[in-house]
Design an enzyme around this catalytic site. Structure first.
Site, PDB file in Angstrom:
ATOM      1  N   ARG A   1       4.410 -31.024  80.108  1.00 36.79           N
ATOM      2  CA  ARG A   1       3.729 -29.567  79.942  1.00 36.79           C
ATOM      3  C   ARG A   1       2.780 -29.492  79.270  1.00 36.79           C
ATOM      4  O   ARG A   1       1.323 -28.727  79.285  1.00 36.79           O
ATOM      5  CB  ARG A   1       4.486 -28.498  79.196  1.00 36.79           C
ATOM      6  CG  ARG A   1       6.139 -28.146  79.820  1.00 36.79           C
ATOM      7  CD  ARG A   1       6.405 -26.768  78.823  1.00 36.79           C
ATOM      8  NE  ARG A   1       6.699 -27.353  77.206  1.00 36.79           N
ATOM      9  CZ  ARG A   1       7.709 -26.915  77.064  1.00 36.79           C
ATOM     10  NH1 ARG A   1       7.589 -25.394  76.887  1.00 36.79           N
ATOM     11  NH2 ARG A   1       7.772 -27.222  75.366  1.00 36.79           N
ATOM     12  N   ASP A   2       2.580 -29.819  78.406  1.00 40.53           N
ATOM     13  CA  ASP A   2       0.957 -30.278  77.483  1.00 40.53           C
ATOM     14  C   ASP A   2       0.327 -30.925  77.719  1.00 40.53           C
ATOM     15  O   ASP A   2       0.545 -32.869  78.023  1.00 40.53           O
ATOM     16  CB  ASP A   2       1.137 -30.249  76.472  1.00 40.53           C
ATOM     17  CG  ASP A   2       0.497 -31.229  75.104  1.00 40.53           C
ATOM     18  OD1 ASP A   2      -0.692 -31.305  74.935  1.00 40.53           O
ATOM     19  OD2 ASP A   2       0.572 -29.835  74.201  1.00 40.53           O
ATOM     20  N   GLU A   3      -0.917 -30.499  78.586  1.00 45.08           N
ATOM     21  CA  GLU A   3      -1.752 -31.609  79.453  1.00 45.08           C
ATOM     22  C   GLU A   3      -2.087 -33.006  78.213  1.00 45.08           C
ATOM     23  O   GLU A   3      -2.334 -33.819  78.749  1.00 45.08           O
ATOM     24  CB  GLU A   3      -2.789 -30.711  79.830  1.00 45.08           C
ATOM     25  CG  GLU A   3      -4.056 -31.986  80.506  1.00 45.08           C
ATOM     26  CD  GLU A   3      -4.580 -30.763  81.280  1.00 45.08           C
ATOM     27  OE1 GLU A   3      -5.480 -31.092  82.700  1.00 45.08           O
ATOM     28  OE2 GLU A   3      -4.318 -30.291  81.784  1.00 45.08           O
ATOM     29  N   ALA A   4      -2.208 -32.639  76.948  1.00 47.83           N
ATOM     30  CA  ALA A   4      -3.421 -33.434  76.496  1.00 47.83           C
ATOM     31  C   ALA A   4      -2.526 -34.322  75.756  1.00 47.83           C
ATOM     32  O   ALA A   4      -2.678 -35.543  76.193  1.00 47.83           O
ATOM     33  CB  ALA A   4      -3.848 -33.278  74.784  1.00 47.83           C
ATOM     34  N   ARG A   5      -1.183 -34.466  75.956  1.00 46.26           N
ATOM     35  CA  ARG A   5      -0.079 -35.095  75.520  1.00 46.26           C
ATOM     36  C   ARG A   5      -0.129 -35.879  75.685  1.00 46.26           C
ATOM     37  O   ARG A   5       0.304 -36.919  76.104  1.00 46.26           O
ATOM     38  CB  ARG A   5       0.874 -34.465  74.522  1.00 46.26           C
ATOM     39  CG  ARG A   5       0.294 -33.409  73.256  1.00 46.26           C
ATOM     40  CD  ARG A   5       1.934 -33.270  72.324  1.00 46.26           C
ATOM     41  NE  ARG A   5       1.710 -32.263  71.287  1.00 46.26           N
ATOM     42  CZ  ARG A   5       2.560 -31.561  70.570  1.00 46.26           C
ATOM     43  NH1 ARG A   5       3.679 -31.476  71.547  1.00 46.26           N
ATOM     44  NH2 ARG A   5       2.523 -31.498  69.869  1.00 46.26           N
TER      45      ARG A   5
ATOM     46  N   ASN B   1      14.655 -35.383  83.591  1.00 44.56           N
ATOM     47  CA  ASN B   1      14.307 -35.950  82.127  1.00 44.56           C
ATOM     48  C   ASN B   1      14.061 -34.338  81.300  1.00 44.56           C
ATOM     49  O   ASN B   1      14.936 -34.300  79.905  1.00 44.56           O
ATOM     50  CB  ASN B   1      13.522 -36.227  82.292  1.00 44.56           C
ATOM     51  CG  ASN B   1      13.773 -36.863  80.519  1.00 44.56           C
ATOM     52  OD1 ASN B   1      15.029 -37.590  79.813  1.00 44.56           O
ATOM     53  ND2 ASN B   1      13.003 -37.019  79.490  1.00 44.56           N
TER      54      ASN B   1
ATOM     55  N   TYR C   1      23.922 -26.118  74.654  1.00 49.75           N
ATOM     56  CA  TYR C   1      23.552 -27.186  75.339  1.00 49.75           C
ATOM     57  C   TYR C   1      24.698 -27.983  75.850  1.00 49.75           C
ATOM     58  O   TYR C   1      24.373 -28.437  77.039  1.00 49.75           O
ATOM     59  CB  TYR C   1      23.005 -28.065  73.951  1.00 49.75           C
ATOM     60  CG  TYR C   1      22.596 -29.217  74.306  1.00 49.75           C
ATOM     61  CD1 TYR C   1      21.548 -29.660  74.884  1.00 49.75           C
ATOM     62  CD2 TYR C   1      23.055 -30.383  73.996  1.00 49.75           C
ATOM     63  CE1 TYR C   1      20.481 -31.175  75.289  1.00 49.75           C
ATOM     64  CE2 TYR C   1      23.291 -31.907  74.328  1.00 49.75           C
ATOM     65  CZ  TYR C   1      22.085 -31.666  75.691  1.00 49.75           C
ATOM     66  OH  TYR C   1      21.309 -33.225  75.554  1.00 49.75           O
TER      67      TYR C   1
ATOM     68  N   LYS D   1      24.423 -28.188  80.363  1.00 45.55           N
ATOM     69  CA  LYS D   1      25.017 -29.753  80.829  1.00 45.55           C
ATOM     70  C   LYS D   1      26.100 -29.722  81.705  1.00 45.55           C
ATOM     71  O   LYS D   1      25.328 -30.624  82.873  1.00 45.55           O
ATOM     72  CB  LYS D   1      24.779 -31.037  79.938  1.00 45.55           C
ATOM     73  CG  LYS D   1      23.050 -30.746  79.131  1.00 45.55           C
ATOM     74  CD  LYS D   1      21.910 -31.456  79.981  1.00 45.55           C
ATOM     75  CE  LYS D   1      20.676 -31.793  79.196  1.00 45.55           C
ATOM     76  NZ  LYS D   1      20.141 -32.168  79.789  1.00 45.55           N
TER      77      LYS D   1
END
Length: 235
Positions: free
Chosen positions: A33-37, A79, A160, A164
């Site tokens: 989701r986070d482009e930089a990371r 994932n 959770y 799953k």
């Protein structure tokens, strides 16, 4: 050349799975989701980056268009996931979790993976050896969760394991719907990641083992199964 997309892959199990599959000769799209990371992790590993937010239809469609334009997809590893924790990293009980809390967990863990799978099935069906790996959890086994002597019985959270377990059900039903795609759910084990506040008892290298193994299945491999590194698990 096998082309693989891994969602939620800028750290933890996803990143280690990307590293291992790259070493095995796959072309890997590291999804985050986070482009930089995400870009930083992809550059570190030598993977391709694709921005993908599994909770957003537009983002998932754009990722599918990007990968289609680049040539297609053979393996999808769902994932990306979340596990709710309280401020002190305690596990919320079923009494603590509201309908909104449960819905938020399902949005990523269940609907997110389903959304991504639906978006990429058209590409996977063009592959000679298509594979989907759904990263599940030992907590998804209702048999073990309800067994007072089972190793997951201690867990008191609701969203959770429920999300799953839904992933496992989708794995079974999608495997029936697409018999030419190897679709399986895996239990990586209690791995030391940010997901659980770094409380896991095994390394990401150990946890990624079963994900990598199932991502490398051939056309004659199993489908519709729920497995750990130790073998099949009861639903």
């Amino acid at each position: 050349m096998t082309t693989t997309l891994i969602t939620g892959a800028n750290k933890g199990l996803g990143k280690e799975t990307a590293r291992r599959l790259l070493a095995a000769g796959h072309t890997v799209y590291l999804g985050a989701r986070d482009e930089a990371r995400g870009r930083a992790a992809a550059e570190e590993l030598g993977a391709r980056f694709v921005r993908i937010d599994v909770t957003d239809d537009t983002s998932v469609a754009a990722a599918a268009e990007q990968i289609a334009a680049d040539g297609g997809l053979d393996v999808l590893v769902n994932n990306a996931g979340v596990e709710p924790r309280l401020a002190d990293n305690a596990i919320p009980t079923a009494a603590d979790e509201s309908v909104e809390d449960v819905r938020a967990t399902f949005e990523t863990n269940f609907f997110g993976g389903l959304r991504v799978t639906h978006a990429f099935v058209p590409l996977l069906l063009k592959s000679p050896a298509p594979v989907v790996v759904n990263v599940s959890s030992g907590l998804a086994s209702l048999s073990m969760l309800s067994d007072p002597d089972g190793f997951t019985h201690f867990y008191r959270g609701l969203s959770y394991p429920a999300s799953k377990a839904a992933v496992n059900a989708a794995t079974i039903q999608l495997a029936k719907a697409y018999p030419t795609i190897r679709i399986n759910a895996v239990e990586p084990g209690f791995t030391d990641t940010d997901l659980n506040g770094r409380t896991g008892t095994q390394t990401v290298e150990e946890g990624a083992e079963i994900i990598v193994r199932m991502a490398r299945l051939g056309p004659d491999g199993p489908t519709g199964t729920y497995v750990s590194g130790r073998g099949p698990l009861p639903y």
